[in-house]
Design a protein around this motif. Sequence first.
Motif, PDB file in Angstrom:
ATOM      1  N   SER A  91       0.831  -1.210   0.000  1.00 57.08           N
ATOM      2  CA  SER A  91       0.000   0.000   0.000  1.00 57.08           C
ATOM      3  C   SER A  91       0.861   1.254   0.000  1.00 57.08           C
ATOM      4  O   SER A  91       0.568   2.222  -0.714  1.00 57.08           O
ATOM      5  CB  SER A  91      -0.926  -0.007   1.211  1.00 57.08           C
ATOM      6  OG  SER A  91      -1.761  -1.146   1.212  1.00 57.08           O
ATOM      7  N   MET A  92       1.915   1.241   0.796  1.00 57.72           N
ATOM      8  CA  MET A  92       2.779   2.413   0.878  1.00 57.72           C
ATOM      9  C   MET A  92       3.576   2.598  -0.402  1.00 57.72           C
ATOM     10  O   MET A  92       3.650   3.715  -0.941  1.00 57.72           O
ATOM     11  CB  MET A  92       3.724   2.270   2.070  1.00 57.72           C
ATOM     12  CG  MET A  92       3.058   2.191   3.420  1.00 57.72           C
ATOM     13  SD  MET A  92       2.424   3.774   4.010  1.00 57.72           S
ATOM     14  CE  MET A  92       3.940   4.641   4.305  1.00 57.72           C
ATOM     15  N   PHE A  93       4.184   1.531  -0.897  1.00 59.50           N
ATOM     16  CA  PHE A  93       5.071   1.656  -2.054  1.00 59.50           C
ATOM     17  C   PHE A  93       4.312   2.017  -3.326  1.00 59.50           C
ATOM     18  O   PHE A  93       4.764   2.833  -4.121  1.00 59.50           O
ATOM     19  CB  PHE A  93       5.838   0.356  -2.275  1.00 59.50           C
ATOM     20  CG  PHE A  93       6.843   0.062  -1.189  1.00 59.50           C
ATOM     21  CD1 PHE A  93       7.373   1.076  -0.423  1.00 59.50           C
ATOM     22  CD2 PHE A  93       7.254  -1.236  -0.940  1.00 59.50           C
ATOM     23  CE1 PHE A  93       8.286   0.824   0.576  1.00 59.50           C
ATOM     24  CE2 PHE A  93       8.168  -1.512   0.058  1.00 59.50           C
ATOM     25  CZ  PHE A  93       8.690  -0.478   0.824  1.00 59.50           C
ATOM     26  N   ARG A  94       3.160   1.402  -3.526  1.00 57.53           N
ATOM     27  CA  ARG A  94       2.450   1.579  -4.793  1.00 57.53           C
ATOM     28  C   ARG A  94       1.636   2.866  -4.857  1.00 57.53           C
ATOM     29  O   ARG A  94       1.651   3.568  -5.875  1.00 57.53           O
ATOM     30  CB  ARG A  94       1.528   0.386  -5.045  1.00 57.53           C
ATOM     31  CG  ARG A  94       2.260  -0.908  -5.346  1.00 57.53           C
ATOM     32  CD  ARG A  94       1.265  -2.034  -5.592  1.00 57.53           C
ATOM     33  NE  ARG A  94       1.922  -3.293  -5.922  1.00 57.53           N
ATOM     34  CZ  ARG A  94       1.286  -4.433  -6.156  1.00 57.53           C
ATOM     35  NH1 ARG A  94      -0.041  -4.460  -6.063  1.00 57.53           N
ATOM     36  NH2 ARG A  94       1.945  -5.532  -6.455  1.00 57.53           N
ATOM     37  N   VAL A 192      11.306  -5.253  -6.142  1.00 54.03           N
ATOM     38  CA  VAL A 192      11.915  -3.935  -6.335  1.00 54.03           C
ATOM     39  C   VAL A 192      11.402  -3.274  -7.606  1.00 54.03           C
ATOM     40  O   VAL A 192      11.001  -2.104  -7.609  1.00 54.03           O
ATOM     41  CB  VAL A 192      13.450  -4.060  -6.362  1.00 54.03           C
ATOM     42  CG1 VAL A 192      14.093  -2.716  -6.690  1.00 54.03           C
ATOM     43  CG2 VAL A 192      13.969  -4.575  -5.023  1.00 54.03           C
ATOM     44  N   TRP A 193      11.394  -3.999  -8.711  1.00 55.50           N
ATOM     45  CA  TRP A 193      11.063  -3.396  -9.999  1.00 55.50           C
ATOM     46  C   TRP A 193       9.582  -3.103 -10.138  1.00 55.50           C
ATOM     47  O   TRP A 193       9.193  -2.034 -10.600  1.00 55.50           O
ATOM     48  CB  TRP A 193      11.531  -4.305 -11.138  1.00 55.50           C
ATOM     49  CG  TRP A 193      13.011  -4.419 -11.216  1.00 55.50           C
ATOM     50  CD1 TRP A 193      13.784  -5.466 -10.793  1.00 55.50           C
ATOM     51  CD2 TRP A 193      13.929  -3.434 -11.711  1.00 55.50           C
ATOM     52  NE1 TRP A 193      15.110  -5.208 -10.993  1.00 55.50           N
ATOM     53  CE2 TRP A 193      15.234  -3.969 -11.569  1.00 55.50           C
ATOM     54  CE3 TRP A 193      13.767  -2.168 -12.266  1.00 55.50           C
ATOM     55  CZ2 TRP A 193      16.366  -3.269 -11.964  1.00 55.50           C
ATOM     56  CZ3 TRP A 193      14.900  -1.470 -12.661  1.00 55.50           C
ATOM     57  CH2 TRP A 193      16.183  -2.022 -12.506  1.00 55.50           C
ATOM     58  N   SER A 194       8.734  -4.034  -9.765  1.00 53.49           N
ATOM     59  CA  SER A 194       7.304  -3.867 -10.006  1.00 53.49           C
ATOM     60  C   SER A 194       6.593  -3.058  -8.921  1.00 53.49           C
ATOM     61  O   SER A 194       5.535  -2.489  -9.173  1.00 53.49           O
ATOM     62  CB  SER A 194       6.629  -5.234 -10.136  1.00 53.49           C
ATOM     63  OG  SER A 194       6.776  -5.980  -8.937  1.00 53.49           O
ATOM     64  N   GLY A 199       6.578   3.125  -7.755  1.00 49.09           N
ATOM     65  CA  GLY A 199       6.237   4.253  -6.903  1.00 49.09           C
ATOM     66  C   GLY A 199       7.211   5.403  -7.044  1.00 49.09           C
ATOM     67  O   GLY A 199       6.826   6.574  -6.982  1.00 49.09           O
ATOM     68  N   VAL A 200       8.491   5.079  -7.260  1.00 47.92           N
ATOM     69  CA  VAL A 200       9.505   6.129  -7.434  1.00 47.92           C
ATOM     70  C   VAL A 200       9.264   6.898  -8.722  1.00 47.92           C
ATOM     71  O   VAL A 200       9.315   8.140  -8.748  1.00 47.92           O
ATOM     72  CB  VAL A 200      10.916   5.515  -7.412  1.00 47.92           C
ATOM     73  CG1 VAL A 200      11.968   6.556  -7.789  1.00 47.92           C
ATOM     74  CG2 VAL A 200      11.231   4.952  -6.029  1.00 47.92           C
ATOM     75  N   TRP A 201       8.989   6.178  -9.826  1.00 49.30           N
ATOM     76  CA  TRP A 201       8.708   6.864 -11.095  1.00 49.30           C
ATOM     77  C   TRP A 201       7.435   7.703 -10.985  1.00 49.30           C
ATOM     78  O   TRP A 201       7.356   8.809 -11.536  1.00 49.30           O
ATOM     79  CB  TRP A 201       8.564   5.847 -12.230  1.00 49.30           C
ATOM     80  CG  TRP A 201       9.796   5.057 -12.526  1.00 49.30           C
ATOM     81  CD1 TRP A 201       9.914   3.695 -12.561  1.00 49.30           C
ATOM     82  CD2 TRP A 201      11.109   5.562 -12.814  1.00 49.30           C
ATOM     83  NE1 TRP A 201      11.198   3.323 -12.849  1.00 49.30           N
ATOM     84  CE2 TRP A 201      11.963   4.448 -13.007  1.00 49.30           C
ATOM     85  CE3 TRP A 201      11.646   6.841 -12.914  1.00 49.30           C
ATOM     86  CZ2 TRP A 201      13.306   4.584 -13.311  1.00 49.30           C
ATOM     87  CZ3 TRP A 201      13.003   6.976 -13.207  1.00 49.30           C
ATOM     88  CH2 TRP A 201      13.807   5.861 -13.403  1.00 49.30           C
TER      89      TRP A 201
END
Length: 218
Positions: A91-94, A192-194, A199-201
């Motif tokens: 939830s946080m990352f996405r 990491v990638w998915s 989320g970073v992008w």
Amino acid sequence: MNAPRRNMMLADALAQVGAVGLFMFSILAAVPKSLRHYRETVRQVWFVGAMSLVIIMTCGLFVGMVLSLQLYYVLTNFGGTAALGTVVALSMFRELGPVVTALLFAGRAGTSMTAEIGLMRATDQLSAMEMMAVDPMSYVVAPRFLAGILAMPLLVCIFNALGLLGAHLVGVSWLGLDNGTFWGNMTSTVEVWSDLLNGVWKSAAFGAVIALIATFQG
């Protein structure tokens, strides 16, 4: 509301969108020249990034704590409390990390950029730069645009880290969930990638949009 008035409002809205688009192309064209003023870009990263750390860290910690508390009692009904760390992390990352950080970034850094550029315009500082053969787009606007793109992903990483810390404090220290289960399920599920980099992008895109709107309004 009559038809002519609606058409006028629609035309004004389209004109505003077109103006923002042309302004964005002007910024992109000024980015190569703005690289000569890298110190100004670094100063803006510090101003919009480091100066926003307190509110980002505080909100990240409490969002993680509240999310963990609410999800624990929901997962208890299905016997899935072992997945608490995984659900909070995803939830946080996405979604929550980029979205909440963008709202906080717009409220603190975006408004300050708008006010600063607006004050420079009201006091004719931008006109003075043009008279001294200094391009305001490359010296004032482009560094702030780049700073928004660079600072947002860093702030999102800090927000996510404090959110996971808050979730750990509630789930493990308070509610008694096993520490190994909390971290083990999370690390085995989150990719990491998915998950993390998406989320970073997304946060970089939010930073570009916020910086564009803030500098345009300024």
